[in-house]
Design an enzyme around this catalytic site. Structure first.
Site, PDB file in Angstrom:
ATOM      1  N   LYS A  20       0.837  -1.210   0.000  1.00  0.00           N
ATOM      2  CA  LYS A  20       0.000   0.000   0.000  1.00  0.00           C
ATOM      3  C   LYS A  20       0.869   1.257   0.000  1.00  0.00           C
ATOM      4  O   LYS A  20       0.642   2.181  -0.771  1.00  0.00           O
ATOM      5  CB  LYS A  20      -0.909  -0.002   1.231  1.00  0.00           C
ATOM      6  N   ASN A  21       1.867   1.259   0.877  1.00  0.00           N
ATOM      7  CA  ASN A  21       2.638   2.491   1.035  1.00  0.00           C
ATOM      8  C   ASN A  21       3.615   2.747  -0.109  1.00  0.00           C
ATOM      9  O   ASN A  21       4.234   3.807  -0.173  1.00  0.00           O
ATOM     10  CB  ASN A  21       3.375   2.487   2.384  1.00  0.00           C
ATOM     11  N   CYS A 114      -6.086  12.462  12.347  1.00  0.00           N
ATOM     12  CA  CYS A 114      -6.561  11.151  11.932  1.00  0.00           C
ATOM     13  C   CYS A 114      -6.612  10.243  13.140  1.00  0.00           C
ATOM     14  O   CYS A 114      -6.365  10.669  14.258  1.00  0.00           O
ATOM     15  CB  CYS A 114      -5.683  10.568  10.844  1.00  0.00           C
ATOM     16  N   ARG A 119      -1.913  14.798  12.393  1.00  0.00           N
ATOM     17  CA  ARG A 119      -1.077  14.397  11.255  1.00  0.00           C
ATOM     18  C   ARG A 119      -0.561  15.663  10.586  1.00  0.00           C
ATOM     19  O   ARG A 119      -1.060  16.071   9.531  1.00  0.00           O
ATOM     20  CB  ARG A 119      -1.933  13.576  10.293  1.00  0.00           C
ATOM     21  N   ILE A 121       1.587  18.451   8.509  1.00  0.00           N
ATOM     22  CA  ILE A 121       2.319  18.376   7.225  1.00  0.00           C
ATOM     23  C   ILE A 121       3.319  19.521   7.124  1.00  0.00           C
ATOM     24  O   ILE A 121       3.715  19.910   6.027  1.00  0.00           O
ATOM     25  CB  ILE A 121       1.358  18.370   6.014  1.00  0.00           C
ATOM     26  N   LEU A 123       6.439  19.632   7.698  1.00  0.00           N
ATOM     27  CA  LEU A 123       7.706  19.279   7.034  1.00  0.00           C
ATOM     28  C   LEU A 123       7.532  19.233   5.521  1.00  0.00           C
ATOM     29  O   LEU A 123       8.433  19.613   4.774  1.00  0.00           O
ATOM     30  CB  LEU A 123       8.210  17.924   7.540  1.00  0.00           C
ATOM     31  N   ASP A 303       3.789   0.526  12.179  1.00  0.00           N
ATOM     32  CA  ASP A 303       2.638  -0.161  11.579  1.00  0.00           C
ATOM     33  C   ASP A 303       2.527  -1.624  12.015  1.00  0.00           C
ATOM     34  O   ASP A 303       1.478  -2.242  11.835  1.00  0.00           O
ATOM     35  CB  ASP A 303       2.711  -0.092  10.049  1.00  0.00           C
ATOM     36  N   ARG A 395      -8.944  -0.447   4.207  1.00  0.00           N
ATOM     37  CA  ARG A 395      -8.042   0.592   3.681  1.00  0.00           C
ATOM     38  C   ARG A 395      -6.693  -0.009   3.297  1.00  0.00           C
ATOM     39  O   ARG A 395      -6.009   0.536   2.434  1.00  0.00           O
ATOM     40  CB  ARG A 395      -7.811   1.675   4.738  1.00  0.00           C
TER      41      ARG A 395
HETATM   42  C1  UD1 Z   1       3.895   6.795   6.504  1.00  0.00           C
HETATM   43  C2  UD1 Z   1       3.061   5.575   6.230  1.00  0.00           C
HETATM   44  C3  UD1 Z   1       2.412   5.068   7.508  1.00  0.00           C
HETATM   45  C4  UD1 Z   1       3.454   4.858   8.592  1.00  0.00           C
HETATM   46  C5  UD1 Z   1       4.325   6.106   8.766  1.00  0.00           C
HETATM   47  C6  UD1 Z   1       5.484   5.893   9.716  1.00  0.00           C
HETATM   48  C7  UD1 Z   1       2.344   5.913   3.937  1.00  0.00           C
HETATM   49  C8  UD1 Z   1       1.215   6.161   3.011  1.00  0.00           C
HETATM   50  N1  UD1 Z   1       2.039   5.914   5.251  1.00  0.00           N
HETATM   51  O1  UD1 Z   1       3.000   7.803   6.962  1.00  0.00           O
HETATM   52  O2  UD1 Z   1       1.745   3.847   7.233  1.00  0.00           O
HETATM   53  O3  UD1 Z   1       2.807   4.578   9.817  1.00  0.00           O
HETATM   54  O4  UD1 Z   1       4.876   6.495   7.486  1.00  0.00           O
HETATM   55  O5  UD1 Z   1       6.269   4.838   9.301  1.00  0.00           O
HETATM   56  O6  UD1 Z   1       3.470   5.683   3.535  1.00  0.00           O
HETATM   57  N2  UD1 Z   1       5.415  14.533  11.091  1.00  0.00           N
HETATM   58  C9  UD1 Z   1       5.462  15.881  11.425  1.00  0.00           C
HETATM   59  N3  UD1 Z   1       5.351  16.792  10.426  1.00  0.00           N
HETATM   60  C10 UD1 Z   1       5.219  16.431   9.120  1.00  0.00           C
HETATM   61  C11 UD1 Z   1       5.167  15.052   8.788  1.00  0.00           C
HETATM   62  C12 UD1 Z   1       5.258  14.141   9.804  1.00  0.00           C
HETATM   63  O7  UD1 Z   1       5.597  16.228  12.589  1.00  0.00           O
HETATM   64  O8  UD1 Z   1       5.129  17.312   8.251  1.00  0.00           O
HETATM   65  C13 UD1 Z   1       5.512  13.515  12.157  1.00  0.00           C
HETATM   66  C14 UD1 Z   1       4.227  12.682  12.275  1.00  0.00           C
HETATM   67  O9  UD1 Z   1       3.275  13.317  13.100  1.00  0.00           O
HETATM   68  C15 UD1 Z   1       4.735  11.410  12.885  1.00  0.00           C
HETATM   69  C16 UD1 Z   1       6.149  11.276  12.290  1.00  0.00           C
HETATM   70  O10 UD1 Z   1       6.475  12.567  11.791  1.00  0.00           O
HETATM   71  O11 UD1 Z   1       4.866  11.560  14.288  1.00  0.00           O
HETATM   72  C17 UD1 Z   1       6.266  10.265  11.184  1.00  0.00           C
HETATM   73  O12 UD1 Z   1       5.330  10.552  10.177  1.00  0.00           O
HETATM   74  P1  UD1 Z   1       5.608  10.241   8.635  1.00  0.00           P
HETATM   75  O13 UD1 Z   1       6.870   9.457   8.488  1.00  0.00           O
HETATM   76  O14 UD1 Z   1       5.465  11.499   7.890  1.00  0.00           O
HETATM   77  O15 UD1 Z   1       4.399   9.290   8.298  1.00  0.00           O
HETATM   78  P2  UD1 Z   1       3.479   9.333   7.010  1.00  0.00           P
HETATM   79  O16 UD1 Z   1       4.292   9.634   5.811  1.00  0.00           O
HETATM   80  O17 UD1 Z   1       2.271  10.150   7.296  1.00  0.00           O
END
Ligand code: UD1
Length: 416
Positions: A20-21, A114, A119, A121, A123, A303, A395
């Site tokens: 999926k990812n 979520c 969640r 964004i 970064l 995960d 999902r």
């Molecule tokens: C991806 C995976 C998800 C997995 C996660 C961590 C996909 C579609 N999803 O999610 O299944 O659980 O990686 O391995 O690939 N963060 C910030 N600011 C940001 C972005 C992230 O603070 O702009 C924090 C998040 O809150 C979290 C951490 O960084 O605590 C890791 O998140 P991230 O690696 O971004 O996960 P996703 O890409 O959302």
């Protein structure tokens, strides 16, 4: 609803679905050329359906060819994603970098919180701003414009998977060289790099902390086979570890699962792996293991935390879990407690003491992996467990119920 009657050992062979990812960012990337791409080994999931809905909204022609998804992005005509599509799948934000690379502008709404907690964004947006994108955030909407994306150095303050992918996609549309430091190293990022290279992009370094993109190349369609889903694999391994029995998994690279297989081996499973397969045998009587601390790849995947926790519910002894990635990733614990699990929670720490038996109950999925954990608990509980709200499970698993039934579980999906 999924109804499962516990107490049957599982046995058999499974080919794991596509990841999926991997598929989600690759589908986003497919819009960066004006051409046809075919994504092979594409799992049929709600999140993939949500990506298809976004692609169609943007004007792409998309069709299934059995297990493969064909995307024709020659006719892309929009650069916005409406709120209902953004809410359908949190990782829809991954389209942002791709839309900007193709259209030099984009408009979408914030993905918001979520099931796993906030969640953010930030970064993603910082990385895009560094590439020269002007971003206005107002009333939950994000409006992005850029005249010329320019290659530069992006330093991520933490190795976010999504931010790394968004930066890679946008950088393909930027003139010059972009160096992404402190990049996430997940195998799915390597898979995205493979896809981008097949499209004609110059990307290297994925799988390490430094990804280098030479942008501005003209991209073309391609054919790509996604890697197998290591988290689905971890789920099936955990299921068999818990119930006892044996399983051979194909279609997934065992090297991507080493932290999970090490944990299950420590718990008492016999595991051997080769390039082609992972084989696990369990007598169903596991023991508690060293603390499991989730961390970015190559650490223990967040995960897989819930499904490995489910495998250890009836183990002898105690196991400590420390969740370091998401704030709110223990929501399945309250449901597991309804089944008799002994788990104490304090902040990011969960202390699990194995119990001799679990009892079937009606429980509710709280999120995707937590939902799978409830099914795994049901497989080992006395009597019948009814798992509700299984849309969470859909999902991310193309056929969890069918796969477990093929391994010998008494399990059935009813209505919903
Ligand atoms: C991806 C995976 C998800 C997995 C996660 C961590 C996909 C579609 N999803 O999610 O299944 O659980 O990686 O391995 O690939 N963060 C910030 N600011 C940001 C972005 C992230 O603070 O702009 C924090 C998040 O809150 C979290 C951490 O960084 O605590 C890791 O998140 P991230 O690696 O971004 O996960 P996703 O890409 O959302």
């Amino acid at each position: 609803m999924i109804a499962v009657e516990g107490g049957r050992p599982l046995r058999g062979e499974l080919t794991v679905q596509g990841a999926k990812n991997s598929v989600l960012p690759i589908l986003a990337a497919s819009i960066m050329c004006r051409d046809v791409s075919v994504i092979e080994n594409c799992p049929r999931l709600e999140d993939v359906d949500a990506s298809v809905a976004i692609l169609r909204h943007l004007g792409c022609r998309v069709r299934w060819l059995e297990e493969d998804l064909e995307v024709d992005s020659s006719c892309l005509s929009r650069w916005d994603i409406p709120d209902d599509l953004m809410r359908r799948m949190r990782s829809s934000v991954i389209f942002l970098g791709a839309i900007l690379a193709r259209c030099a502008q984009a408009e979408l709404s914030f993905p918001g919180g979520c099931e796993l907690g906030p969640r953010p964004i930030d970064l993603h947006l910082t990385a895009l701003r560094t590439l020269g994108v002007r971003i206005d955030e107002c009333g939950g909407q994000i409006r992005c414009r850029c005249r010329n994306l320019r290659g530069t150095e992006i330093v991520l303050s933490l190795p976010s998977v999504g931010a790394t992918e968004n930066a890679m996609l946008a950088a393909c549309g930027a003139g010059g060289v972009t160096v992404i430091s402190n990049a996430a190293r997940e195998p799915e990022i390597v898979d995205l790099q493979s896809f981008l290279r097949k499209m004609g992009a110059s990307v290297r370094g994925a799988g390490t902390s430094t990804v280098i993109v030479e942008g501005g190349r003209s991209l073309h369609g391609c054919r790509h086979r996604c890697i197998g889903d290591r988290i689905a694999a971890a789920t099936y391994l955990s299921a068999v570890a818990a119930t006892g029995g044996e399983i051979t998994l194909k279609g997934v690279d065992y090297r991507y699962l080493s932290t999970v297989t090490t944990a299950l081996a420590q718990a008492g499973c016999r595991i051997n792996s080769s390039e082609q397969h992972i084989h696990l045998r369990s007598n169903g009587q596991l023991r508690g293991i060293c603390p499991i601390r989730t961390s970015p790849y190559p650490g223990f995947p967040t995960d897989a935390q819930a499904v490995v926790m489910a495998a250890l519910l009836r183990s002898r002894g105690t196991t400590v879990f420390v969740e370091n990635i998401f704030q709110n990733r223990y929501r399945h614990v309250a449901e597991l407690q309804r089944m008799g699990a002994n788990i104490r929670l304090e902040g990011r720490v969960a202390v699990l003491c194995g119990v001799p038996r679990l009892c079937g109950a009606t429980v509710r999925c709280t999120d995707l992996r937590g939902g799978a954990a409830l099914v795994l608990a049901g497989l080992q509980a006395d009597g019948i467990t009814q798992v509700e709200e299984i849309h969470h499970i859909k999902r991310g698993y193309s056929d969890l119920t069918g796969d477990l039934a093929r391994l010998g579980a008494r399990i059935q999906e009813i209505g919903e």
